[in-house]
Design a protein around this motif. Sequence first.
Motif, PDB file in Angstrom:
ATOM      1  N   ALA A  46       0.815  -1.218   0.000  1.00  0.00           N
ATOM      2  CA  ALA A  46       0.000   0.000   0.000  1.00  0.00           C
ATOM      3  C   ALA A  46       0.847   1.265   0.000  1.00  0.00           C
ATOM      4  CB  ALA A  46      -0.940   0.003   1.203  1.00  0.00           C
ATOM      5  N   VAL A  47       2.174   1.139   0.045  1.00  0.00           N
ATOM      6  CA  VAL A  47       3.030   2.327   0.063  1.00  0.00           C
ATOM      7  C   VAL A  47       2.964   3.003  -1.303  1.00  0.00           C
ATOM      8  CG1 VAL A  47       5.379   3.178   0.332  1.00  0.00           C
ATOM      9  CG2 VAL A  47       4.545   1.321   1.792  1.00  0.00           C
ATOM     10  N   PRO A  48       2.502   4.257  -1.367  1.00  0.00           N
ATOM     11  CA  PRO A  48       2.284   4.911  -2.665  1.00  0.00           C
ATOM     12  C   PRO A  48       3.508   5.658  -3.176  1.00  0.00           C
ATOM     13  CG  PRO A  48       1.416   6.302  -0.944  1.00  0.00           C
ATOM     14  CD  PRO A  48       2.028   5.094  -0.252  1.00  0.00           C
ATOM     15  N   GLY A  49       4.685   5.095  -2.987  1.00  0.00           N
ATOM     16  CA  GLY A  49       5.908   5.756  -3.432  1.00  0.00           C
ATOM     17  C   GLY A  49       7.052   4.769  -3.491  1.00  0.00           C
ATOM     18  N   SER A  50       8.182   5.220  -3.996  1.00  0.00           N
ATOM     19  CA  SER A  50       9.326   4.334  -4.162  1.00  0.00           C
ATOM     20  C   SER A  50      10.074   4.158  -2.850  1.00  0.00           C
ATOM     21  CB  SER A  50      10.279   4.891  -5.227  1.00  0.00           C
ATOM     22  OG  SER A  50      10.752   6.165  -4.844  1.00  0.00           O
ATOM     23  N   PHE A  51      10.567   2.968  -2.644  1.00  0.00           N
ATOM     24  CA  PHE A  51      11.403   2.665  -1.483  1.00  0.00           C
ATOM     25  C   PHE A  51      12.292   1.487  -1.819  1.00  0.00           C
ATOM     26  CE2 PHE A  51       7.680  -0.022  -0.871  1.00  0.00           C
ATOM     27  CZ  PHE A  51       8.248  -1.249  -0.549  1.00  0.00           C
ATOM     28  N   ASN A 427      -3.634   9.189   6.180  1.00  0.00           N
ATOM     29  CA  ASN A 427      -4.643   8.131   6.217  1.00  0.00           C
ATOM     30  C   ASN A 427      -4.607   7.364   4.906  1.00  0.00           C
ATOM     31  OD1 ASN A 427      -7.255   7.295   7.931  1.00  0.00           O
ATOM     32  ND2 ASN A 427      -7.705   7.066   5.742  1.00  0.00           N
ATOM     33  N   THR A 428      -4.556   6.044   5.005  1.00  0.00           N
ATOM     34  CA  THR A 428      -4.604   5.185   3.826  1.00  0.00           C
ATOM     35  C   THR A 428      -5.956   4.489   3.778  1.00  0.00           C
ATOM     36  OG1 THR A 428      -2.214   4.798   3.874  1.00  0.00           O
ATOM     37  CG2 THR A 428      -3.550   3.235   2.630  1.00  0.00           C
ATOM     38  N   PHE A 429      -6.742   4.810   2.742  1.00  0.00           N
ATOM     39  CA  PHE A 429      -8.037   4.177   2.517  1.00  0.00           C
ATOM     40  C   PHE A 429      -7.846   2.969   1.599  1.00  0.00           C
ATOM     41  CE2 PHE A 429      -8.924   8.703   3.198  1.00  0.00           C
ATOM     42  CZ  PHE A 429      -9.908   8.649   4.178  1.00  0.00           C
ATOM     43  N   HIS A 430      -8.399   1.815   1.992  1.00  0.00           N
ATOM     44  CA  HIS A 430      -8.312   0.596   1.186  1.00  0.00           C
ATOM     45  C   HIS A 430      -9.669   0.318   0.550  1.00  0.00           C
ATOM     46  CE1 HIS A 430      -4.378  -0.332   2.941  1.00  0.00           C
ATOM     47  NE2 HIS A 430      -4.890   0.018   4.106  1.00  0.00           N
ATOM     48  N   LEU A 431      -9.690   0.219  -0.762  1.00  0.00           N
ATOM     49  CA  LEU A 431     -10.915  -0.041  -1.511  1.00  0.00           C
ATOM     50  C   LEU A 431     -10.619  -1.090  -2.573  1.00  0.00           C
ATOM     51  CD1 LEU A 431     -13.882   0.653  -2.096  1.00  0.00           C
ATOM     52  CD2 LEU A 431     -13.061   2.466  -3.631  1.00  0.00           C
ATOM     53  N   GLY A 432     -10.890  -2.343  -2.251  1.00  0.00           N
ATOM     54  CA  GLY A 432     -10.584  -3.423  -3.174  1.00  0.00           C
ATOM     55  C   GLY A 432      -9.090  -3.512  -3.421  1.00  0.00           C
ATOM     56  N   ASP A 433      -8.722  -3.468  -4.696  1.00  0.00           N
ATOM     57  CA  ASP A 433      -7.308  -3.512  -5.065  1.00  0.00           C
ATOM     58  C   ASP A 433      -6.642  -2.146  -4.980  1.00  0.00           C
ATOM     59  OD1 ASP A 433      -7.388  -6.259  -5.646  1.00  0.00           O
ATOM     60  OD2 ASP A 433      -8.150  -5.876  -7.664  1.00  0.00           O
ATOM     61  N   TRP A 434      -7.389  -1.139  -4.608  1.00  0.00           N
ATOM     62  CA  TRP A 434      -6.873   0.224  -4.581  1.00  0.00           C
ATOM     63  C   TRP A 434      -6.613   0.695  -3.148  1.00  0.00           C
ATOM     64  CZ3 TRP A 434      -5.917   2.974  -9.082  1.00  0.00           C
ATOM     65  CH2 TRP A 434      -6.444   2.434 -10.256  1.00  0.00           C
ATOM     66  N   SER A 435      -5.656   1.570  -3.011  1.00  0.00           N
ATOM     67  CA  SER A 435      -5.456   2.285  -1.747  1.00  0.00           C
ATOM     68  C   SER A 435      -5.127   3.740  -2.073  1.00  0.00           C
ATOM     69  CB  SER A 435      -4.340   1.654  -0.912  1.00  0.00           C
ATOM     70  OG  SER A 435      -3.106   1.689  -1.589  1.00  0.00           O
ATOM     71  N   PHE A 436      -5.678   4.652  -1.272  1.00  0.00           N
ATOM     72  CA  PHE A 436      -5.500   6.084  -1.469  1.00  0.00           C
ATOM     73  C   PHE A 436      -4.943   6.678  -0.176  1.00  0.00           C
ATOM     74  CE2 PHE A 436      -9.060   4.478  -3.876  1.00  0.00           C
ATOM     75  CZ  PHE A 436      -8.832   4.952  -5.164  1.00  0.00           C
ATOM     76  N   THR A 437      -3.863   7.439  -0.307  1.00  0.00           N
ATOM     77  CA  THR A 437      -3.178   7.933   0.889  1.00  0.00           C
ATOM     78  C   THR A 437      -2.977   9.443   0.821  1.00  0.00           C
ATOM     79  OG1 THR A 437      -1.991   5.827   1.059  1.00  0.00           O
ATOM     80  CG2 THR A 437      -1.173   7.651   2.391  1.00  0.00           C
ATOM     81  N   PRO A 438      -3.884  10.220   1.402  1.00  0.00           N
ATOM     82  CA  PRO A 438      -3.638  11.649   1.584  1.00  0.00           C
ATOM     83  C   PRO A 438      -2.919  11.887   2.912  1.00  0.00           C
ATOM     84  CG  PRO A 438      -5.890  11.150   2.175  1.00  0.00           C
ATOM     85  CD  PRO A 438      -5.268   9.841   1.741  1.00  0.00           C
TER      86      PRO A 438
END
Length: 723
Positions: A46-51, A427-438
């Motif tokens: 769910a990490v929305p960036g490179s690491f 906050n990371t929202f999980h929706l099915g295969d998607w996650s959104f992190t504002p």
Amino acid sequence: MFFRKKLLSSAIASSLMLVPFALQAEQVDSINTLTVTGILPDRLEAVPGSFDIVDERDLERRRPFTVKEALKTVPGINAVDEDSYGLALNIGVRGLNPRRTSRTLLMEDGMPLFLGPYGDPSAHYSTPLDRVERIEVVKGSGQILHGPQTVGGMINFVTRPVPTDGFEGAVTMDAGNQGFRGAHTRLGYGNDTGGIMIDALQKQGDGVRRGHDFDVTEFSIKGQLNLTDRQTLIAKVSRFEEDSAITETGLGQLEYAQDKFQAPTSDHDRFEHQRDSVQLKHIFDINDSATLNTQAYYADAYRSSFRQVNEPGDGSYIIDGTAYSELDRCGTAATAANADACGGRHRPRDYEYWGIESRLDFNHTLFGLDSDAVVGVRYHEEDIRRRQFRDGDPRARDLDWLKSFGTDYLREDIRIDVEAISYFAQNTFHLGDWSFTPGVRIEDLSIKTDVVWAEGDPQDIRQTNRSTDVLPGFGIAWNGIDNTTVFAGVHRGIAPPRPDRDLGEVGDGVVLSKTSPEKSTNWELGLRSDYFDGVSLAGTLFYTDFQEIVIQDSGRFFNAGESEQAGIELAGRIDFGTFYDSAHNVYLTGSYTNLFKAEFSKAVPSENIAAGNRMPYAPRHMASLSLGYENPYGLDTRIGVDYISRQFVDGENTRVESANGQEGMIDGYSLWNASINYRKPGSDITLFGSVYNLTDREYLVSRVDGKVAGRQRQFFAGIRYEF
């Protein structure tokens, strides 16, 4: 001050007010979303960036001599070999200037490691690899949870945990050419109640240039106490000491041509560094869905350097503002013989900082979506004192002798006080295969500079630099394909305003410039995948838009307008043993960075910087490739090559070399390396060896203070016994 501390109290109270909500939070499938000592969450998909993670197995395979070599396999990183052991760490991320790693946040178990994280972010210390369990490198939008540096990335050294099942430890001995020898001992004991672990290490050897010997020791104690089933207390105390003859002054054009490894004043040049640190962490698992982490840290560092040659290549010393050749008792050239007849300048500096951070990690189902949330606040203070003493008398090589005359030989005394409050929420929202992190981070900062003494005279120059910056971020991750994540993100980055390190002169007085914080907008689009067994791939396209880039010139910092950096990072690993289901594994690992754009987008006429000029120390191409073999009998051997293309060293993009060596190009180079490990199955003993710059290639690494040659062939071998 009252308002700021009231605001801090309100923020902490607000965080604690969320605890009851966390207590009522609905339990979801994912718990313990934060690792105890790492900065990356457990749900990496769910990490929305490179690491990147350099784990203990990677470190064992490569057997790096320093942190720099350990990070050369990470795409986007330019690690400069200024000294043989990485004592003055120079790491640049995605085209940012690597000088003292000032734009990359270094941490140990989440604690900042710089001399002054806000007031002087210079890396003269990094966690020894002997104590490291893994290295976490974060370059994406996850940076907003940490600070103060959020423009170039974060590197977190995760130390080994305290034992939990009885007595254990390890003893390592190694030695090599250039007078290197080292020893490390780790002893620990633990049970269900807690445990304790002691680390002690000592390393010494010769440097890149003759006479640049170093001696490093470190002693640390780490303890853990399980207060209850849900509360844990972790404490760590460390003491680091460095005594080296390494000087920052490079060589001029003529000196380098005569002997690139000479150091004429090394018999007298000195660098001393002592660092004491304390870290205390309380972990409270409120329930299966919420954890409150509170961390307090303190560091007290003293570093003092003595330098005889001020400028390379001019055949003179600078003593009390007068050229060495103008003093009767000194010679006309910077040679070892003449150095014996002269003094020089001392730069003792004291750094003290402390902070406390509280963060709440919890799962919830607000808006009907499974979510992982983080909210927290940090308070941080720094107290910095920078002094300089100079005189031409040979006795001036003794700092105590200079101090005995009071202020007679005092050239500079600058005090810097920092107060910073940071607030962050994500906050990371999980929706099915998607996650959104504002998410958002707020940095509220005050830097007070007081010039008490300058140019040999008392002064009363005071300056306060205040800034409050809101740093939002947003990221998306999609996991619709097995073991594959596609991500995109954007975040606002910042580097705190830099107080001047050396004062400028106007007429008969001195001036103290004021810089604005560096501000950037960082974009990413990438993919990481383990879809095929035995194959790992990752790729990231990045773009960074700097609105206020800061340039360093001879210790002076100034805002140089706008710049842009864009490129692509690729990394991968293939284990043919897994691919073909064989116990004999041939593996191939590699990384490549193409920084196809790293340029000033706005001219700075006062500094002769034209729009479109390439940024300093921003190589277009960087690559690392290794081929290895491991078998079930305990053998693991590897050979690899690291490549860096040519670089400019100043904003003017000077191509013609200057006499002092500080201007001109740095040519590209490739360095071969190899390592071997053997541990018989069931044995407690590991034999290992490693060699760097296998072909003994000559190459140039820096022109910051004159020409600095890279390391010659360096090898070492050792034995480790674990029990």
